[in-house]
Design an enzyme around this catalytic site. Structure first.
Site, PDB file in Angstrom:
ATOM      1  N   HIS A  19      -0.632  -0.082  -9.771  1.00  0.00           N
ATOM      2  CA  HIS A  19      -1.312  -1.032  -8.868  1.00  0.00           C
ATOM      3  C   HIS A  19      -1.885  -2.234  -9.644  1.00  0.00           C
ATOM      4  O   HIS A  19      -3.098  -2.455  -9.650  1.00  0.00           O
ATOM      5  CB  HIS A  19      -2.420  -0.306  -8.074  1.00  0.00           C
ATOM      6  CG  HIS A  19      -2.774  -1.000  -6.794  1.00  0.00           C
ATOM      7  ND1 HIS A  19      -3.160  -0.324  -5.659  1.00  0.00           N
ATOM      8  CD2 HIS A  19      -2.807  -2.322  -6.460  1.00  0.00           C
ATOM      9  CE1 HIS A  19      -3.423  -1.184  -4.697  1.00  0.00           C
ATOM     10  NE2 HIS A  19      -3.215  -2.413  -5.159  1.00  0.00           N
ATOM     11  N   GLU A  50      -3.199   7.410  -5.088  1.00  0.00           N
ATOM     12  CA  GLU A  50      -3.410   6.719  -6.371  1.00  0.00           C
ATOM     13  C   GLU A  50      -4.626   7.337  -7.034  1.00  0.00           C
ATOM     14  O   GLU A  50      -5.624   7.562  -6.341  1.00  0.00           O
ATOM     15  CB  GLU A  50      -3.639   5.222  -6.144  1.00  0.00           C
ATOM     16  CG  GLU A  50      -2.370   4.534  -5.699  1.00  0.00           C
ATOM     17  CD  GLU A  50      -2.539   3.027  -5.476  1.00  0.00           C
ATOM     18  OE1 GLU A  50      -3.620   2.489  -5.783  1.00  0.00           O
ATOM     19  OE2 GLU A  50      -1.592   2.411  -4.991  1.00  0.00           O
ATOM     20  N   ARG A 102       0.856  -1.189   0.000  1.00  0.00           N
ATOM     21  CA  ARG A 102       0.000   0.000   0.000  1.00  0.00           C
ATOM     22  C   ARG A 102       0.892   1.239   0.000  1.00  0.00           C
ATOM     23  O   ARG A 102       1.890   1.297   0.740  1.00  0.00           O
ATOM     24  CB  ARG A 102      -0.897   0.033   1.247  1.00  0.00           C
ATOM     25  CG  ARG A 102      -2.074  -0.930   1.202  1.00  0.00           C
ATOM     26  CD  ARG A 102      -3.115  -0.556   0.147  1.00  0.00           C
ATOM     27  NE  ARG A 102      -4.254  -1.466   0.107  1.00  0.00           N
ATOM     28  CZ  ARG A 102      -4.359  -2.544  -0.662  1.00  0.00           C
ATOM     29  NH1 ARG A 102      -3.365  -2.878  -1.486  1.00  0.00           N
ATOM     30  NH2 ARG A 102      -5.449  -3.285  -0.652  1.00  0.00           N
TER      31      ARG A 102
HETATM   32  C1  DGY Z   1      -5.356  -6.281  -2.958  1.00  0.00           C
HETATM   33  O1  DGY Z   1      -5.971  -7.317  -3.245  1.00  0.00           O
HETATM   34  O2  DGY Z   1      -5.292  -5.854  -1.800  1.00  0.00           O
HETATM   35  C2  DGY Z   1      -4.732  -5.555  -4.075  1.00  0.00           C
HETATM   36  O3  DGY Z   1      -3.800  -4.629  -3.638  1.00  0.00           O
HETATM   37  C3  DGY Z   1      -5.789  -4.863  -4.877  1.00  0.00           C
HETATM   38  O4  DGY Z   1      -6.329  -3.847  -4.092  1.00  0.00           O
END
Ligand code: DGY
Length: 325
Positions: free
Chosen positions: A285, A266, A237
């Site tokens: 991402h 993001e 994250r």
């Molecule tokens: C997750 O599955 O947490 C990925 O980062 C997509 O948000």
């Protein structure tokens, strides 16, 4: 029974929901739903299949406590107030495991791309900068025998460590809340303090959840403790690193490079200075973005919804305490 789905999801997940006899409403616009829109859509729904970062907070849960369950199509659940969900009696599930391989692939890809300045080199050709061959320019660094430091040696971190050992005989060190005895055996991984992880890693890859404890963990003070040759990778994250401090650390050669699949915020601003640095590779991402993985995530989320609407426990519940009420 009605299910509200916040994005277009793979057909395999929808097919399961339809086959179970549920009415599915999918939000198909390419923009984030506001919280009020989501609440209003959930008013007539029995369950929510949530994709992305919609805030499932105290207010949402208070307004939507009638939901029989919420299935996230993600492994991360930092957008959910888990304690409030339990208090309002709403089970919430995620999709662990099925995206570990794909996400570890992206961490590996970023590590290798950063080590050879790959994205910057690719872009420089388009700018007409493929010029005279100079043996001392365009130099990257090798990964063979280097030390991989993993913050959070869970499923994804372990997959990355396996790949790094197999490809580059990398030595694995890690820091977790609790030691991972199995990984210590199978990967000869060594548990170290967070400070040692910073100091000893040649590549430091982040695989922890975003929590109050990990928010902003990689700040100026953390980068200052890393090797000047270190590569920082974050596929977890964006809020786990401080982006301004990361930029400063790269500009001042405090660390060598960075690979990010997650940014803060993001999407990243298209003019962000990190995007034009030679030793930085940024992806939008896409950790779990393969056909196979997204199918598996949709199927897992759908199975959780089906279970809860059939009065069973969701197999991947993140707040199992909810069933004790
Ligand atoms: C997750 O599955 O947490 C990925 O980062 C997509 O948000």
């Amino acid at each position: 029974m009605n299910i509200f789905v916040t994005r277009i999801i793979p057909q395999k997940g929808l097919d399961l929901l339809n086959a179970a006899g549920f009415e599915v409403t999918q939000y198909t616009e390419k923009k984030e739903l506001s919280q009020e829109e989501l609440i209003s859509a959930c008013k007539d729904s029995d369950a929510l299949l949530s994709v992305g970062s919609n805030k499932i907070d105290e207010y949402f849960l208070q307004q939507c406590s009638h939901l029989k369950g919420i299935a996230l199509m993600s492994v991360g659940y930092d957008n959910v107030d888990v304690e409030a969900a339990t208090r309002y009696g709403v089970p919430v599930s995620n999709t662990p495991g099925v995206l570990s391989g794909a996400t570890a692939d992206v961490a590996f890809l970023l590590m290798l791309a950063v080590s050879r300045n790959a994205f910057y080199m690719h872009n420089s050709i388009g700018k007409g900068d493929w010029g005279f061959y100079e043996p001392t320019s365009n130099l990257g660094q090798e990964l063979n025998g280097k030390t991989l430091g993993v913050l959070g040696l869970g499923r994804i971190g372990t997959e990355l460590a396996q790949k790094c050992k197999a490809a580059y005989y990398m030595n694995v060190i890690y820091h977790n809340r609790n030691p991972n005895a199995e990984a210590e055996q199978t990967l000869a991984a060594q548990y170290v303090s967070f400070e040692s992880l910073l100091k000893e890693s040649d590549v430091l890859s982040v695989h922890v959840n975003l929590t109050a404890e990990t928010k902003g963990l990689f700040d100026k003070s953390a980068f200052n403790q890393m090797k000047p040759s270190a590569i920082f990778i974050n596929t977890a994250r964006g809020a786990i690193h401080n982006e301004n401090d990361l930029l400063e650390a790269l500009e001042n050669h405090i660390i060598w490079g960075a690979g990010l699949d997650v940014t803060n915020p993001e999407p990243m601003n298209r003019n962000h200075p990190l995007l034009s640095m030679p030793n930085v590779c940024v992806l939008p991402h896409i950790g779990s973005a393969t056909v196979e993985t997204r199918d598996n995530m949709a199927v897992m989320a759908a199975k959780n919804i089906i279970a809860v609407l059939q009065n069973q426990k969701m197999p991947q519940t993140i707040n199992p305490e909810v069933y004790q009420n």
